[in-house]
Write an enzyme that holds these catalytic residues in place. Structure first.
Site, mmCIF file in Angstrom:
data_model
loop_
_atom_site.group_PDB
_atom_site.id
_atom_site.type_symbol
_atom_site.label_atom_id
_atom_site.label_comp_id
_atom_site.label_asym_id
_atom_site.label_seq_id
_atom_site.Cartn_x
_atom_site.Cartn_y
_atom_site.Cartn_z
ATOM 1 N N ILE A 259 -5.614 3.122 -25.730
ATOM 2 C CA ILE A 259 -5.352 1.681 -26.136
ATOM 3 C C ILE A 259 -6.843 0.664 -25.664
ATOM 4 O O ILE A 259 -7.228 -0.594 -26.252
ATOM 5 C CB ILE A 259 -3.932 1.460 -25.121
ATOM 6 C CG1 ILE A 259 -4.058 1.744 -23.729
ATOM 7 C CG2 ILE A 259 -2.823 2.087 -25.588
ATOM 8 C CD1 ILE A 259 -5.652 0.323 -22.715
ATOM 9 N N ALA A 261 -11.014 1.474 -25.292
ATOM 10 C CA ALA A 261 -12.492 2.191 -25.028
ATOM 11 C C ALA A 261 -13.149 1.071 -24.425
ATOM 12 O O ALA A 261 -14.106 0.630 -25.187
ATOM 13 C CB ALA A 261 -12.812 3.005 -25.701
ATOM 14 N N SER A 263 -17.010 0.968 -21.754
ATOM 15 C CA SER A 263 -18.567 1.931 -21.387
ATOM 16 C C SER A 263 -18.570 3.241 -20.406
ATOM 17 O O SER A 263 -18.887 4.115 -20.971
ATOM 18 C CB SER A 263 -19.778 1.075 -21.048
ATOM 19 O OG SER A 263 -18.976 -0.024 -19.454
ATOM 20 N N ASP A 412 -16.782 -6.927 -10.515
ATOM 21 C CA ASP A 412 -17.217 -6.645 -11.182
ATOM 22 C C ASP A 412 -16.244 -7.708 -12.304
ATOM 23 O O ASP A 412 -15.145 -7.414 -12.354
ATOM 24 C CB ASP A 412 -16.932 -5.087 -12.344
ATOM 25 C CG ASP A 412 -17.011 -5.453 -13.522
ATOM 26 O OD1 ASP A 412 -17.887 -5.438 -14.456
ATOM 27 O OD2 ASP A 412 -17.081 -4.060 -13.907
HETATM 28 N N1 LIG Z 1 -3.512 -0.693 -14.743
HETATM 29 C C1 LIG Z 1 -3.988 -1.079 -16.182
HETATM 30 N N2 LIG Z 1 -2.757 -1.201 -17.307
HETATM 31 C C2 LIG Z 1 -3.115 -2.043 -18.219
HETATM 32 N N3 LIG Z 1 -4.348 -1.468 -18.804
HETATM 33 C C3 LIG Z 1 -5.639 -1.432 -18.294
HETATM 34 C C4 LIG Z 1 -5.206 -0.973 -16.887
HETATM 35 N N4 LIG Z 1 -6.503 -0.156 -16.414
HETATM 36 C C5 LIG Z 1 -6.833 -0.717 -17.225
HETATM 37 N N5 LIG Z 1 -7.088 -1.208 -18.095
HETATM 38 C C6 LIG Z 1 -6.987 -1.244 -19.725
HETATM 39 O O1 LIG Z 1 -8.205 -1.019 -19.772
HETATM 40 C C7 LIG Z 1 -9.469 -1.249 -20.245
HETATM 41 C C8 LIG Z 1 -10.578 -0.775 -19.371
HETATM 42 O O2 LIG Z 1 -10.587 -0.276 -18.235
HETATM 43 P P1 LIG Z 1 -11.961 -1.220 -16.954
HETATM 44 O O3 LIG Z 1 -11.787 -2.442 -16.788
HETATM 45 O O4 LIG Z 1 -10.699 -0.300 -15.698
HETATM 46 O O5 LIG Z 1 -12.892 0.425 -17.671
HETATM 47 P P2 LIG Z 1 -14.355 0.478 -17.424
HETATM 48 O O6 LIG Z 1 -14.444 1.154 -17.727
HETATM 49 O O7 LIG Z 1 -14.442 0.060 -16.424
HETATM 50 O O8 LIG Z 1 -14.215 -0.465 -18.312
HETATM 51 P P3 LIG Z 1 -15.546 -1.374 -17.760
HETATM 52 O O9 LIG Z 1 -16.844 -1.471 -19.109
HETATM 53 O O10 LIG Z 1 -15.512 -3.001 -18.046
HETATM 54 O O11 LIG Z 1 -16.585 -1.061 -16.496
HETATM 55 C C9 LIG Z 1 -9.149 -2.851 -19.481
HETATM 56 O O12 LIG Z 1 -10.214 -4.021 -20.109
HETATM 57 C C10 LIG Z 1 -7.776 -2.978 -19.693
HETATM 58 O O13 LIG Z 1 -7.381 -3.687 -20.328
#
Ligand SMILES: Nc1ncnc2c1ncn2[C@@H]1O[C@H](COP(=O)(O)OP(=O)(O)OP(=O)(O)O)[C@@H](O)[C@H]1O
Length: 785
Positions: A259, A261, A263, A412
């Site tokens: 749902i 993607a 980095s 972040d």
């Molecule tokens: N617990 C959750 N419930 C609902 N959606 C979530 C949850 N965790 C993550 N998401 C969705 O997934 C996306 C990416 O998650 P997250 O920011 O944790 O990933 P990341 O790889 O750390 O991204 P970034 O590049 O921001 O560091 C979030 O913006 C959100 O839309």
């Protein structure tokens, strides 16, 4: 040669043209990956094999025709079947095949419609990469793989060469500043094309005002972290590999595609088989660590080279790489991320129940797979609900709490990580990056604020040394006037609590270019967090003043933290350098505190003038629960009509602050008694008359002209102070600069004392004692000496 029997490990690697596969990239065991480069024509499917016997010398890519199989894209399944038939006993190859069958295959639009598969060998003698950032180990690792490094350098140069030459020409023609934005836009595109690690690096740079101009930062902040997803089959295999069982055993459902993607990973929505709870399952991109370390190695070596030219290059690339990489490694550990989220949730749960954090399911979390509770909601920045402003206030308090209280800072805070839940709460996501602030930093910041309130720039410069903005031993003299100017500008138009933080931050960043002054990384994150919240708030409310939200929290911290350093900071806030009680500051702090309580209410603030039971109710409704604050009427000595500020003074927590007021009241009553004495004597027409002081006649000959205690200017100031504070506490008069003249001070104090039972009990004997001794002392001095 029967290569089939040698196959143990496999991986899929992007490949430019038809050159040989980089040697360094063939040592990853039990992994699969399918990636693409934008300009690729083909990929190499590299299948690692058992190590060659020692006598065959160092392993080299096997280019033997017998180790290669060509697959036509149009005929992939048939080809896979054929290869699988050859190697059906090999589990890793099965993973490889799932990867190939995934959607990525159709994503990879190779002009020649071919995929080449080559068998390569594993060099068992190579070390593994560290899980905690260690530049020496990384250097040793990649130092043994010069060909892989060279391949990456060539690739980087081909992508970034033009850019670097333009930067160089900017430096030579001294147009760095002028072309900064154009270069930032270019850099953004390049960074995006270089993949996740570079996107992260760009994001990190985007919050460094000491390195980039605001315009350039702005460009880099637009860096899209939506990179293409990797194959779902690979993700499912990774879940199985990391959690030790097929995903179907853990989740009763899982979306067929991610749902989101981002980095570093991609997120699936699922349901836990065990409890039926909805969850978010974040799966890390394969080989991020391996890919990024080669880049770190290259950039760091470049930085080491640049260090030899300090005149030309002032930025410490090595320092920056190390600082960033250490955090990057932390971010790659999802166990750490899950723990951070749990710690953060616990810290907020007590005081800020309106902030929610997804629950971590530790049992289903590993270094590369993170399972957290699913949170429904929309990005706060995109919400059109009426409570966005209120949630921004919650966000401001939440970040200030992290900064000045818990010291556990969500590092972040981009708009995608701040969510408004359907029940009107603020959800914070993504705890991969957390900065821990030391007590020195937390208290140092509050001390700096209290110095700022009094414009004590001499103290602020020293604060900056403590806070890491200025190195120890630097001559502070040249910086002092520059900082004073910056702060004077920031404070223009309404005093400390109205200054514009963003402008101040920008001005401070400017100083870094000309003076030995730097913005420490944790402070860059603070600027970023505040900037994000301010940005969201300004959309809904153009008049939003962030400091209006922050000052009440800071006042609350000052008033309620019992650590000696904050006690001193509070004393300094009220008394300044001169040590003279400043009624305006006292009222300001109380007012801000009252605003804090009001703002903390989830409903309206109409009951603030209600009774103590009402106050208790207010505390129960608030989303900020003040530790130690009286929460029920019974905890307060008597049910009186009062205001939050006064209620605080009556509470245990208000003890320390109450002393300041007590002191002033004692002095006030002392002054009043003398004023009244003067009035009484004047009314009686017995000024300079001996009988008034007949009790002291035995001390010798009188000096009648000096008999009366004079009401000094200092006394008048004290009386004025007391009057203003009492007015504020009892009536909440906001027009504090014009104290009521027509009220009798004694009357006001008389009114006040019953309102402050703690004070009256304690103060009266003290007042009496001090009055008699002071009056007597003065009488003796003035009369006989
Ligand atoms: N617990 C959750 N419930 C609902 N959606 C979530 C949850 N965790 C993550 N998401 C969705 O997934 C996306 C990416 O998650 P997250 O920011 O944790 O990933 P990341 O790889 O750390 O991204 P970034 O590049 O921001 O560091 C979030 O913006 C959100 O839309």
């Amino acid at each position: 040669m029967d290569t089939t029997s040698q196959l143990t490990y496999c991986r899929i690697e992007p490949f430019r043209g038809t050159r040989s596969f980089p040697t360094g990239l063939r040592h990853y065991k039990k992994k699969t990956q399918l990636r693409r480069f934008p300009s690729n024509r083909s990929v190499v499917v590299a299948v690692a094999t058992e190590p060659k016997p020692a006598d065959t010398g160092p392993s080299r890519t096997s280019n033997k025709p017998s180790n290669r199989v060509s697959l036509k894209v149009g005929n992939v399944s048939q080809e896979i079947k054929r290869v699988r038939a050859q190697m059906e006993e090999n589990e890793d190859l099965a993973i490889l095949m799932r990867g190939l069958r995934g959607s990525n295959l159709s994503d990879v639009q190779f002009a020649d419609n071919s995929i080449r598969l080559r068998l390569v060998e594993v060099d068992e003698s190579s070390e593994t990469l560290p899980v905690v950032y260690d530049p020496a180990v990384i250097a040793a690792y990649w130092g043994k793989r010069p060909r892989a490094v060279a391949t990456r350098v060539i690739q980087l140069m081909s992508v970034a060469g033009g850019f670097l030459s333009r930067i160089a020409s900017d430096v030579i023609s001294k147009k760095v500043k002028e072309n900064e934005v154009a270069r930032a836009i270019e850099l953004r595109d390049i960074v995006t094309s270089l993949g996740p690690a570079y996107i992260k690096l760009g994001q990190a740079l985007s919050i460094r005002p000491d390195i980039l101009s605001p315009a350039a930062m702005n460009e880099l902040q637009k860096l899209c972290d939506k990179v293409p997803s990797f194959p779902d089959d690979v993700a499912m295999s990774l879940i199985e590999e990391e959690l030790g069982q097929p995903w179907q055993n853990i989740y009763s459902e899982l979306t067929s595609s991610p749902i989101a993607a981002a980095s570093l990973g991609q997120v699936y929505k699922g349901r836990l088989k065990e409890t039926g709870e909805l969850v978010a399952v974040k799966v890390q991109r394969p080989y991020v660590l391996e890919t990024v370390t080669v880049d770190l190695f290259i950039i760091r070596n470049l930085g080491l080279l640049l260090r030899k030219f300090p005149q030309q290059v002032s930025i410490d690339v090595v320092g920056l790489v190390d600082e960033w990489a250490a955090r990057f490694f932390e971010e790659l550990d999802y166990i750490n991320e899950g723990e951070n989220g749990a710690i953060f949730a616990e810290m907020m749960r007590k005081d800020l129940p309106q902030v929610v954090v997804p629950k971590t399911f530790r049992k289903y979390t590993s270094r590369k797979v993170l399972t957290t509770g699913w949170l429904d909601g929309e990005k706060l920045s995109q919400s059109t609900e009426s409570d966005v402003g209120e949630l921004v206030s919650v966000g401001v308090i939440c970040y200030l709490k992290q900064l000045l209280d818990t010291g556990f800072f969500h590092a972040d805070p981009h708009p995608g990580n701040l969510i408004r839940t359907p029940d009107g709460k603020l959800a914070i996501l993504d705890f991969g990056l957390v900065t821990k602030l030391t007590d020195d930093q937390k208290y140092g910041m509050i001390e700096a604020i209290s110095h700022l309130i009094h414009r004590d720039y001499g103290a602020i410069v020293k604060d900056f040394v403590k806070l890491g903005f200025i190195d120890e031993g630097v001559n502070l003299e040249p910086i002092l006037p520059v900082l004073a100017k910056v702060f004077d500008q920031a404070l223009e138009g309404g005093g400390a609590k109205n200054f514009n933080f963003q402008e101040l931050a920008a001005d401070l960043a400017q100083i870094t270019f000309d003076y030995p002054f730097k913005i420490p990384p944790y402070f860059a994150l603070i600027i970023r967090a505040i900037g994000v919240l301010e940005g969201i708030a300004l959309v809904g409310d153009p008049d939003f003043a962030l400091v209006d939200e922050a000052y009440p929290y800071i006042a609350q911290r000052l008033l309620t933290d019992e650590s000696p350093r904050l006690r001193n900071a509070l004393r300094y806030t009220i008394y300044g350098k001169s040590g003279v009680f400043d009624a305006e500051r006292f009222i300001d702090v109380m007012q801000a505190f009252e605003n804090f309580i009001t703002a903390a209410k989830s409903g309206g603030g109409e009951d603030m003038n209600g009774n103590m039971a009402g106050l208790g109710a207010i505390q129960n409704q608030t989303h900020y629960v003040l530790p130690g604050f009286p929460s029920t009427a019974s905890q307060i000595d008597q049910p009186i009509k009062t205001r939050a500020a006064l209620a605080f003074l009556l509470s245990d927590k208000g003890d320390f602050f109450r002393e300041f007021l007590l002191d002033e009241i004692v002095k006030g009553i002392d002054a009043v008694s003398r004023e009244q004495m003067v009035q009484i004597m004047a009314a009686l027409g017995i000024r300079n008359s001996v009988p008034v002081f007949s009790m002291v006649t035995s001390f010798g000959p009188l000096k009648p002209a000096a008999l009366l205690p004079t009401v000094t200017e200092e006394d008048r100031i004290i009386l004025n102070n007391v009057q203003r504070v009492v007015e504020f506490l009892t009536t909440g008069t906001s027009n504090l600069r014009t104290p009521t003249q027509d009220r009798n001070i004694a009357q006001i104090i008389q009114e006040l004392l019953p309102l402050l039972p703690g004070i009256s009990v304690r103060v009266l004997p003290e007042v009496l004692g001090r009055l008699s001794s002071r009056v007597a002392a003065r009488l003796i001095r003035d009369t006989f000496l």
